[in-house]
Design a protein around this motif. Structure first.
Motif, mmCIF file in Angstrom:
data_model
loop_
_atom_site.group_PDB
_atom_site.id
_atom_site.type_symbol
_atom_site.label_atom_id
_atom_site.label_comp_id
_atom_site.label_asym_id
_atom_site.label_seq_id
_atom_site.Cartn_x
_atom_site.Cartn_y
_atom_site.Cartn_z
ATOM 1 N N LYS A 34 18.326 -31.507 10.739
ATOM 2 C CA LYS A 34 18.267 -32.406 11.901
ATOM 3 C C LYS A 34 18.548 -33.857 11.536
ATOM 4 O O LYS A 34 19.204 -34.584 12.291
ATOM 5 C CB LYS A 34 16.897 -32.292 12.583
ATOM 6 N N ALA A 35 18.043 -34.288 10.385
ATOM 7 C CA ALA A 35 18.290 -35.669 9.958
ATOM 8 C C ALA A 35 19.784 -35.898 9.744
ATOM 9 O O ALA A 35 20.329 -36.944 10.126
ATOM 10 C CB ALA A 35 17.516 -35.972 8.682
ATOM 11 N N SER A 36 20.441 -34.917 9.139
ATOM 12 C CA SER A 36 21.888 -35.022 8.907
ATOM 13 C C SER A 36 22.645 -35.100 10.224
ATOM 14 O O SER A 36 23.533 -35.950 10.399
ATOM 15 C CB SER A 36 22.383 -33.819 8.096
ATOM 16 N N ILE A 37 22.273 -34.224 11.168
ATOM 17 C CA ILE A 37 22.945 -34.211 12.467
ATOM 18 C C ILE A 37 22.665 -35.505 13.221
ATOM 19 O O ILE A 37 23.561 -36.093 13.848
ATOM 20 C CB ILE A 37 22.470 -33.002 13.308
ATOM 21 N N GLY A 38 21.413 -35.963 13.185
ATOM 22 C CA GLY A 38 21.037 -37.175 13.895
ATOM 23 C C GLY A 38 21.819 -38.388 13.434
ATOM 24 O O GLY A 38 22.266 -39.216 14.242
ATOM 25 N N ILE A 39 22.027 -38.486 12.114
ATOM 26 C CA ILE A 39 22.766 -39.622 11.555
ATOM 27 C C ILE A 39 24.256 -39.514 11.902
ATOM 28 O O ILE A 39 24.903 -40.493 12.303
ATOM 29 C CB ILE A 39 22.564 -39.687 10.026
ATOM 30 N N LEU A 40 24.808 -38.305 11.772
ATOM 31 C CA LEU A 40 26.240 -38.109 12.019
ATOM 32 C C LEU A 40 26.616 -38.298 13.489
ATOM 33 O O LEU A 40 27.699 -38.803 13.805
ATOM 34 C CB LEU A 40 26.669 -36.705 11.552
ATOM 35 N N THR A 41 25.703 -37.870 14.399
ATOM 36 C CA THR A 41 26.016 -37.962 15.836
ATOM 37 C C THR A 41 25.453 -39.226 16.478
ATOM 38 O O THR A 41 25.646 -39.458 17.678
ATOM 39 C CB THR A 41 25.454 -36.734 16.584
ATOM 40 N N ASN A 42 24.713 -40.006 15.692
ATOM 41 C CA ASN A 42 24.082 -41.233 16.206
ATOM 42 C C ASN A 42 23.126 -40.916 17.371
ATOM 43 O O ASN A 42 23.055 -41.631 18.353
ATOM 44 C CB ASN A 42 25.144 -42.237 16.671
ATOM 45 N N SER A 43 22.362 -39.802 17.190
ATOM 46 C CA SER A 43 21.429 -39.368 18.240
ATOM 47 C C SER A 43 20.000 -39.735 17.865
ATOM 48 O O SER A 43 19.449 -39.219 16.878
ATOM 49 C CB SER A 43 21.528 -37.858 18.464
ATOM 50 N N ILE A 44 19.389 -40.627 18.659
ATOM 51 C CA ILE A 44 17.994 -40.996 18.419
ATOM 52 C C ILE A 44 17.061 -39.821 18.650
ATOM 53 O O ILE A 44 16.060 -39.648 17.948
ATOM 54 C CB ILE A 44 17.586 -42.197 19.331
ATOM 55 N N ALA A 45 17.404 -38.953 19.614
ATOM 56 C CA ALA A 45 16.545 -37.806 19.929
ATOM 57 C C ALA A 45 16.472 -36.835 18.766
ATOM 58 O O ALA A 45 15.394 -36.354 18.392
ATOM 59 C CB ALA A 45 17.059 -37.097 21.180
ATOM 60 N N ILE A 46 17.627 -36.545 18.154
ATOM 61 C CA ILE A 46 17.641 -35.605 17.030
ATOM 62 C C ILE A 46 16.976 -36.215 15.804
ATOM 63 O O ILE A 46 16.248 -35.537 15.071
ATOM 64 C CB ILE A 46 19.096 -35.183 16.707
ATOM 65 N N THR A 47 17.190 -37.504 15.586
ATOM 66 C CA THR A 47 16.549 -38.184 14.456
ATOM 67 C C THR A 47 15.027 -38.173 14.600
ATOM 68 O O THR A 47 14.295 -37.916 13.631
ATOM 69 C CB THR A 47 17.038 -39.640 14.345
ATOM 70 N N LEU A 48 14.541 -38.453 15.819
ATOM 71 C CA LEU A 48 13.097 -38.398 16.076
ATOM 72 C C LEU A 48 12.564 -36.989 15.894
ATOM 73 O O LEU A 48 11.447 -36.783 15.405
ATOM 74 C CB LEU A 48 12.801 -38.882 17.502
ATOM 75 N N ASP A 49 13.373 -36.015 16.292
ATOM 76 C CA ASP A 49 12.994 -34.616 16.124
ATOM 77 C C ASP A 49 12.815 -34.292 14.644
ATOM 78 O O ASP A 49 11.887 -33.574 14.245
ATOM 79 C CB ASP A 49 14.076 -33.722 16.741
ATOM 80 N N ALA A 50 13.709 -34.819 13.805
ATOM 81 C CA ALA A 50 13.610 -34.594 12.360
ATOM 82 C C ALA A 50 12.338 -35.226 11.796
ATOM 83 O O ALA A 50 11.633 -34.631 10.970
ATOM 84 C CB ALA A 50 14.843 -35.175 11.664
ATOM 85 N N ILE A 51 12.051 -36.452 12.237
ATOM 86 C CA ILE A 51 10.825 -37.131 11.794
ATOM 87 C C ILE A 51 9.589 -36.339 12.213
ATOM 88 O O ILE A 51 8.622 -36.212 11.453
ATOM 89 C CB ILE A 51 10.771 -38.563 12.366
#
Length: 363
Positions: free
Chosen positions: A25-42
């Motif tokens: 999820k962290a990889s996807i969040g960074i690559l897609t610039n998605s705050i939702a996915i990045t928060l999901d990873a956290i």
């Protein structure tokens, strides 16, 4: 497998699954610039931390009793549950703080087919993990595992909402990540507060479960020579460690040896059936004054706020009548006692009376 081993095994599985999800999820969040996915990873990272705390708490709670802590360390599990719930609360508040600004200034996201597939897989994985962990927690009475399982459900919902937001963004070019993030954050915060309340209730001393109370009393009354079980009090020294006390009513003709044998039988029976160590007190039953007892019961029956009377005993030599009375917490206890005393004394004026004011601590 012991209860402690099951908790540790389940928590290790949680840690492994969550760390894998964090990486993806962290990889996807960074690559897609998605705050939702990045928060999901956290959020998944905090889940792994929660599982580590659960393992530590379980290990500490499993320490054998010692001189300074003769009842063991079982209550440490409640503290680990509070910490896990607090981490969930922190994650919810952090997600809310990050999501709120995105409602007004949404980021431009670039989702790919692979990223959507991984998010979809994460939904299924977290839901399955939550079901498994919560089921184990309920089966072995672990509040920490139940809290972790519930949190995994919310993670699955969070991932699902992220997936829905991504699809809407792709087809309609509308960003809903901020709105969905706020809604889910509030749900997570509420869930964590509920979990904290439940654990605190156990720590403070919640009312005995009605079903358990009735089962224990019924089991005691199955023993020949026991006419009633009263004043059941249980004290929790961890989810699986309980001790307590109870009074039983027996014939006043029993010898000390008879009572010793009877109480040992009951203690063994209750421990084998419920794993609860009971201290047993005695109420003597003398049939000579059964009519007086029945009249007292009739007087009491007209008071809805009186839940029970028991421990009735007449000491002839002292002209003393003794009994316990349980009055509802919301009633005027003193007033009710005075009225009962006045009415029974009018019928049997030659006696003195000692009324013990019991509390409604078990059904």
């Amino acid at each position: 497998m012991s209860r402690q081993s099951k908790i540790v095994k389940t928590s290790i599985i949680e840690i492994g699954v969550n760390l894998i999800l964090v990486a993806f999820k962290a990889s996807i969040g960074i690559l897609t610039n998605s705050i939702a996915i990045t928060l999901d990873a956290i959020n998944n990272l905090t889940d792994a931390l929660s599982s580590i705390i659960t393992i530590i708490g379980t290990k500490l709670a499993g320490k054998a009793p010692d001189k300074n802590h003769p009842y063991g360390y079982g209550r440490i599990e409640y503290f680990s549950s509070i910490i896990v719930s607090a981490i969930v609360l922190w994650a919810g508040i952090t997600a809310l703080m990050e999501s709120w600004p995105k409602i007004f200034t949404p980021d431009i996201t670039n989702y790919t087919t692979i990223s959507l597939i991984i998010i979809a897989v994460a939904v299924v994985v977290k839901f399955a993990l939550g079901t498994y962990v919560k089921r184990v927690g309920e089966k072995i009475n672990s509040q920490a595992l139940v809290a972790s399982g519930s949190d995994s459900y919310f993670d699955a919902i969070l991932s699902l909402s992220t997936l829905v937001a991504a699809i809407i963004s792709i087809f309609f070019h509308i960003s809903l990540e901020g709105i969905l993030g706020v809604i889910i954050s509030i749900a997570i915060i509420k869930s964590s507060i509920d979990m904290i309340k439940e654990t605190l209730n156990h720590m403070i001393g919640a009312r005995i479960d009605s079903d358990l109370s009735n089962k224990i009393k019924s089991s005691i009354c199955e023993v020949p020579g026991v006419y009633g079980a009263y004043d059941l009090s249980l004290h929790n020294y961890g989810p699986e460690d309980m001790i307590g006390s109870v009074h039983i009513e027996v014939d006043d003709t029993l010898t000390a040896l008879d009572i010793h044998t009877l109480t040992r039988t009951i203690q063994g029976k209750i421990y084998s059936e419920f794993s609860i160590a009971l201290t047993i007190g005695i109420y003597a039953k003398n049939d000579k004054y059964e009519d007086m007892r029945k009249e007292l019961s009739e007087i009491v029956s007209s008071y809805e706020e009186i839940l029970e009377i028991h421990g009735f005993l007449v000491l002839e030599e002292q002209n003393l009548v003794m009994f316990d009375i349980i009055v509802d917490f919301d009633a005027d206890r003193q007033k009710v006692k005075e009225e009962i005393l006045e009415k029974i004394k009018a019928k049997y004026p030659k006696f003195n009376y000692c009324i013990v004011d019991d509390y409604d601590i078990s059904d």
